[in-house]
Design a protein around this motif. Structure first.
Motif, PDB file in Angstrom:
ATOM      1  N   SER A  29       1.673  30.865 -28.985  1.00 36.45           N
ATOM      2  CA  SER A  29       1.240  29.548 -28.934  1.00 36.45           C
ATOM      3  C   SER A  29       2.398  28.794 -28.428  1.00 36.45           C
ATOM      4  N   PRO A  30       2.004  27.498 -27.520  1.00 35.12           N
ATOM      5  CA  PRO A  30       2.945  26.810 -26.940  1.00 35.12           C
ATOM      6  C   PRO A  30       3.697  26.067 -28.292  1.00 35.12           C
ATOM      7  N   ALA A  31       3.233  25.934 -29.402  1.00 35.83           N
ATOM      8  CA  ALA A  31       3.597  25.296 -30.557  1.00 35.83           C
ATOM      9  C   ALA A  31       4.792  26.243 -31.073  1.00 35.83           C
ATOM     10  N   ASP A  32       4.778  27.365 -30.693  1.00 35.89           N
ATOM     11  CA  ASP A  32       5.830  28.456 -31.256  1.00 35.89           C
ATOM     12  C   ASP A  32       7.288  27.853 -30.826  1.00 35.89           C
TER      13      ASP A  32
ATOM     14  N   SER B  63      11.018  31.312 -24.545  1.00 40.15           N
ATOM     15  CA  SER B  63      11.667  32.525 -24.093  1.00 40.15           C
ATOM     16  C   SER B  63      10.763  33.905 -24.247  1.00 40.15           C
ATOM     17  N   MET B  64       9.683  33.881 -24.801  1.00 40.42           N
ATOM     18  CA  MET B  64       8.918  35.178 -24.891  1.00 40.42           C
ATOM     19  C   MET B  64       8.299  35.233 -23.573  1.00 40.42           C
ATOM     20  N   GLN B  65       7.600  34.038 -23.190  1.00 41.70           N
ATOM     21  CA  GLN B  65       7.022  34.065 -21.885  1.00 41.70           C
ATOM     22  C   GLN B  65       7.980  34.484 -20.698  1.00 41.70           C
ATOM     23  N   LYS B  66       8.929  33.966 -20.717  1.00 38.92           N
ATOM     24  CA  LYS B  66       9.918  34.172 -19.636  1.00 38.92           C
ATOM     25  C   LYS B  66      10.400  35.830 -19.994  1.00 38.92           C
ATOM     26  N   ALA B  67      10.579  36.295 -20.912  1.00 43.34           N
ATOM     27  CA  ALA B  67      10.915  37.583 -21.301  1.00 43.34           C
ATOM     28  C   ALA B  67       9.695  38.298 -20.464  1.00 43.34           C
TER      29      ALA B  67
ATOM     30  N   TRP C 146     -16.237  39.615 -23.696  1.00 45.46           N
ATOM     31  CA  TRP C 146     -15.957  38.397 -22.943  1.00 45.46           C
ATOM     32  C   TRP C 146     -14.659  37.800 -22.870  1.00 45.46           C
ATOM     33  N   ALA C 147     -13.863  38.446 -23.676  1.00 49.26           N
ATOM     34  CA  ALA C 147     -12.290  37.776 -23.830  1.00 49.26           C
ATOM     35  C   ALA C 147     -11.198  38.945 -23.665  1.00 49.26           C
ATOM     36  N   ASN C 148     -10.952  39.318 -22.484  1.00 48.31           N
ATOM     37  CA  ASN C 148      -9.975  40.307 -22.792  1.00 48.31           C
ATOM     38  C   ASN C 148      -8.646  39.924 -22.806  1.00 48.31           C
ATOM     39  N   GLN C 149      -7.612  40.800 -23.250  1.00 48.33           N
ATOM     40  CA  GLN C 149      -6.633  40.567 -23.869  1.00 48.33           C
ATOM     41  C   GLN C 149      -5.174  41.201 -23.200  1.00 48.33           C
ATOM     42  N   THR C 150      -4.165  40.541 -23.606  1.00 49.58           N
ATOM     43  CA  THR C 150      -2.786  41.013 -23.267  1.00 49.58           C
ATOM     44  C   THR C 150      -1.962  40.653 -24.904  1.00 49.58           C
ATOM     45  N   TRP C 151      -1.214  41.734 -25.253  1.00 47.72           N
ATOM     46  CA  TRP C 151      -0.474  41.576 -26.342  1.00 47.72           C
ATOM     47  C   TRP C 151       1.040  41.474 -26.134  1.00 47.72           C
ATOM     48  N   PHE C 152       1.773  40.403 -26.693  1.00 45.92           N
ATOM     49  CA  PHE C 152       2.923  40.741 -26.591  1.00 45.92           C
ATOM     50  C   PHE C 152       3.884  41.564 -27.689  1.00 45.92           C
ATOM     51  N   TYR C 153       3.286  41.133 -29.000  1.00 49.12           N
ATOM     52  CA  TYR C 153       3.797  41.894 -30.128  1.00 49.12           C
ATOM     53  C   TYR C 153       5.146  41.498 -30.447  1.00 49.12           C
ATOM     54  N   SER C 154       5.296  40.213 -30.748  1.00 49.51           N
ATOM     55  CA  SER C 154       6.678  39.737 -30.939  1.00 49.51           C
ATOM     56  C   SER C 154       7.540  40.334 -32.108  1.00 49.51           C
ATOM     57  N   ASP C 155       6.740  40.930 -33.146  1.00 47.50           N
ATOM     58  CA  ASP C 155       7.372  41.328 -34.251  1.00 47.50           C
ATOM     59  C   ASP C 155       7.839  42.991 -34.175  1.00 47.50           C
TER      60      ASP C 155
ATOM     61  N   ALA D  26      24.157  32.131 -30.849  1.00 46.22           N
ATOM     62  CA  ALA D  26      22.888  31.707 -29.943  1.00 46.22           C
ATOM     63  C   ALA D  26      21.648  31.911 -31.046  1.00 46.22           C
ATOM     64  N   TRP D  27      21.796  33.088 -32.120  1.00 49.21           N
ATOM     65  CA  TRP D  27      20.552  33.167 -32.963  1.00 49.21           C
ATOM     66  C   TRP D  27      20.628  31.744 -33.991  1.00 49.21           C
ATOM     67  N   LYS D  28      21.771  31.183 -34.314  1.00 50.27           N
ATOM     68  CA  LYS D  28      21.648  30.145 -35.003  1.00 50.27           C
ATOM     69  C   LYS D  28      20.954  28.898 -34.295  1.00 50.27           C
ATOM     70  N   ASN D  29      21.628  28.689 -32.882  1.00 53.49           N
ATOM     71  CA  ASN D  29      20.938  27.424 -32.149  1.00 53.49           C
ATOM     72  C   ASN D  29      19.253  27.771 -32.271  1.00 53.49           C
ATOM     73  N   ALA D  30      18.897  28.935 -31.945  1.00 63.68           N
ATOM     74  CA  ALA D  30      17.581  28.910 -31.637  1.00 63.68           C
ATOM     75  C   ALA D  30      16.733  28.994 -32.988  1.00 63.68           C
ATOM     76  N   VAL D  31      17.437  29.099 -34.087  1.00 62.81           N
ATOM     77  CA  VAL D  31      16.692  28.963 -35.422  1.00 62.81           C
ATOM     78  C   VAL D  31      15.802  30.071 -35.710  1.00 62.81           C
TER      79      VAL D  31
END
Length: 615
Positions: free
Chosen positions: A482-485, A490-494, A509-518, A572-577
């Motif tokens: 979600s844009p609230a994430d 970063s994930m959209q760009k990847a 009626w609602a096709n899907q595409t999953w990123f599976y961030s975890d 970088a990890w810290k900056n991105a929380v």
């Protein structure tokens, strides 16, 4: 700055021409895409004019009465997401909008218009000329000159860029741009489901009606229309869900509940022996179109009378004061198909069904997303080829930016259903949230072209996509984010860079595409995803199928940036929380890798061409 230049009064075709105004961008048509384009461009400081023939904004969403949204319930992208959120506030929650049984978002057309007008009114650089008809549009010496009539007077607008947001692509047609109309030939379009030979058959249009429940005992039956024959609608109540193999049921209440709106209203937009109407009026004159539209309106009135007289729903009558019309019907019909112009790229079925195995990686250039199935309406035309379009299973998808830019014009942008798309794929890309997304992208495209002082064919695709992301739009159709994430971009760009592929699932009626961030990332998928961007990895084959650790990521990144250290990754990890702490031993998931790559490589500055290939 908008420039106003008073010119001499003179008579042109019966109109008094009295003023000439200059803008950065002219949008002809304030429908779904035109409104979205105006809002997005104006918010970025682009002086914009929308020329709209009706007193409303929204086109098919509002003026045509198609206020049951098809798709993108879980993809609240950009201006569509903003509009949806405003509806939820107005009605008191998302559950209050789920009144039908296909759409999750249904609303009263006049409420949709009010919300869009409120959104537009908050944009300082957006001007809207309502009840205005464009007459001519000419591009010469780097500028458009558009004549349009308003209140019996002719006005002139001048701008370097123009968006054709008319319902049927009329401005582009006036420029003589080549287009396709009707079904494409199988070998020419390279789609196995297309007919063997091309034809001029387009989808049925619909003149929607909005009915109001006036309470049991009320009789709101309209006068019997001319040429009424109840047999025309005999099978209207015989319904089956085309996404399943269930047998049809005779349920007239369910037929009506398909378009059940809040506050006891009903959208009548029914394909099965209902008020769909076949006519190909795209290339007709204004006067000829009016005749054919009246025929479509009569089809709807006959169906309304059938619902009242034969089915016994006499208490359902035309909703009064829903539209600013004398007959209580919408202002325009619902056009499902338009001229389809030839763009820098052609958005065809392989790019929807198998985006990662298609002839070119167009997904890398995506600017709008959709998840509704391919849905064609041809039941009112017995000559239409028997193609079961809805059985063409596809995942969710994104629309490539190049489909909005015609091949042979430097300063015209295509939106609505006039983009460079195949007849089959238009069955999905024509839906409301996608068209809003196309308009959103068009407004940003125009702004980038103006600021970069480049023709449309030379704009930075990545810049357009970045601005879309900053306006909470999706460029990849990943439903599990979600844009609230905080890591959405970063994930959209990847995904758009091709570092991580999504998993597409055709689903009802609602096709899907999953990123599976975890999901844990593997060494090979990360290196392979970066390979086409970085020549240092072209011949590197030292990545295995093991899960990626912090140490191995650092090893691979040092092939690109030798100066990188573990401390750089930790910072970088810290900056991105990101959760927890970075360590070289840690196995990294897709989210974490996307964020780290975005932070230390800034990979999205690497440009792609219109086909999605890296330079």
């Amino acid at each position: 700055m908008k420039k106003i230049c008073l010119i001499a009064f003179f008579i042109l075709g019966g109109f008094t021409v009295f003023a000439q105004e200059s803008y950065d961008l002219i949008i002809v048509g304030g429908g779904a895409s035109g409104t979205a384009a105006g809002i997005s461009a104006g918010r970025l400081g682009t002086k914009t004019l929308i020329i709209e023939p009706s007193p409303w904004l929204g086109g098919m969403l509002t003026s045509a009465g198609v206020s049951a949204i098809d798709g993108n319930h879980r993809l609240p992208s950009g201006i569509w997401g903003e509009f949806k959120a405003a509806l939820e506030v107005y009605y008191g929650g998302a559950d209050k909008l789920a009144t039908g049984w296909v759409s999750n978002t249904l609303f009263e057309p006049k409420v949709g218009n009010e919300i869009l007008k409120k959104m537009a009114s908050g944009v300082e650089n957006l001007n809207i000329s309502f009840e205005s008809e464009w007459k001519t549009a000419e591009y010469k010496a780097g500028h458009w000159t558009v004549y349009f009539s308003k209140n019996g007077k002719m006005e002139i607008a001048i701008a370097p860029l123009l968006i054709d947001a008319t319902e049927l692509g009329d401005v582009a047609a006036a420029q003589g741009l080549p287009y396709r109309l009707g079904m494409d030939a199988r070998d020419e379009i390279r789609e196995e489901f297309a007919p063997e030979e091309a034809n001029n058959i387009i989808q049925d249009l619909t003149f929607v009606a909005t009915l109001q429940d006036y309470g049991l005992g009320a009789d709101k039956t309209i006068p019997k229309p001319d040429n009424y024959d109840p047999s025309e609608f005999d099978c209207a109540c015989a319904h089956s869900d085309p996404t399943t193999d269930n047998a049809p049921t005779l349920d007239c209440g369910k037929m009506l509940d398909y378009g059940k709106l809040p506050n006891g209203k009903y959208m009548i937009n029914w394909p099965n022996c209902g008020n769909d109407h076949y006519v190909n009026l795209v290339e007709l004159s204004h006067e000829e179109r009016a005749i054919e539209i009246e025929k479509a309106k009569q089809t709807t009135l006959r169906f309304v009378y059938y619902i009242q007289q034969e089915l016994g729903f006499k208490h359902l009558g035309l909703a009064e004061n829903e539209y600013p019309t004398a007959d209580d019907l919408p202002m325009i019909p619902y056009h499902r198909e338009s001229r389809r112009y030839l763009g820098l790229v052609d958005f065809t079925l392989p790019y929807v069904r198998t985006p990662y195995a298609a002839p070119s990686p167009l997904f890398r250039t995506g600017v709008a997303v959709g998840d509704y199935t391919i849905d064609h309406h041809h039941k009112k035309n017995p000559d239409a080829p028997a193609i079961d379009f809805i059985k063409i299973r596809v995942p969710s998808y994104n629309v490539p930016l190049g489909a909005l830019i015609p091949k042979n014009h430097p300063a015209l942008i295509l939106v609505e259903k006039s983009i460079s798309v195949s007849n089959i794929v238009n069955g999905a890309s024509r839906l409301q949230p996608v068209v809003l997304g196309i308009g959103h992208a068009a407004g940003i495209l125009a702004t980038v072209a103006l600021k970069e002082k480049k023709p449309l064919s030379e704009v930075s695709i990545r810049r357009v996509q970045q601005l879309l992301l900053e306006q909470n739009a999706y460029i990849m159709p990943f439903l599990d984010m979600s844009p609230a994430d905080p890591h959405f971009q970063s994930m959209q760009k990847a995904g758009a860079a091709g570092i991580f592929n999504g998993e597409g699932v055709p689903y009802l009626w609602a096709n899907q595409t999953w990123f599976y961030s975890d999901r844990l990332a593997t060494e090979y998928e990360v290196v392979d995803g970066l390979r086409s961007m970085y020549p240092q990895l072209k011949e590197f084959w030292g990545a295995s199928g093991d899960y990626l650790s912090g140490l191995r990521l650092l090893t691979f990144l040092q092939l690109i940036r030798p100066e990188l250290t573990a401390e750089n990754l930790g910072m970088a990890w810290k900056n991105a929380v990101l959760d927890g702490d970075f360590s070289l031993e840690k196995k990294l998931n897709r989210r974490e890798v996307s964020v780290l790559l975005d932070e230390v490589l800034d990979f999205f500055v690497i440009e792609v061409d219109w086909r999605g290939n890296y330079f």
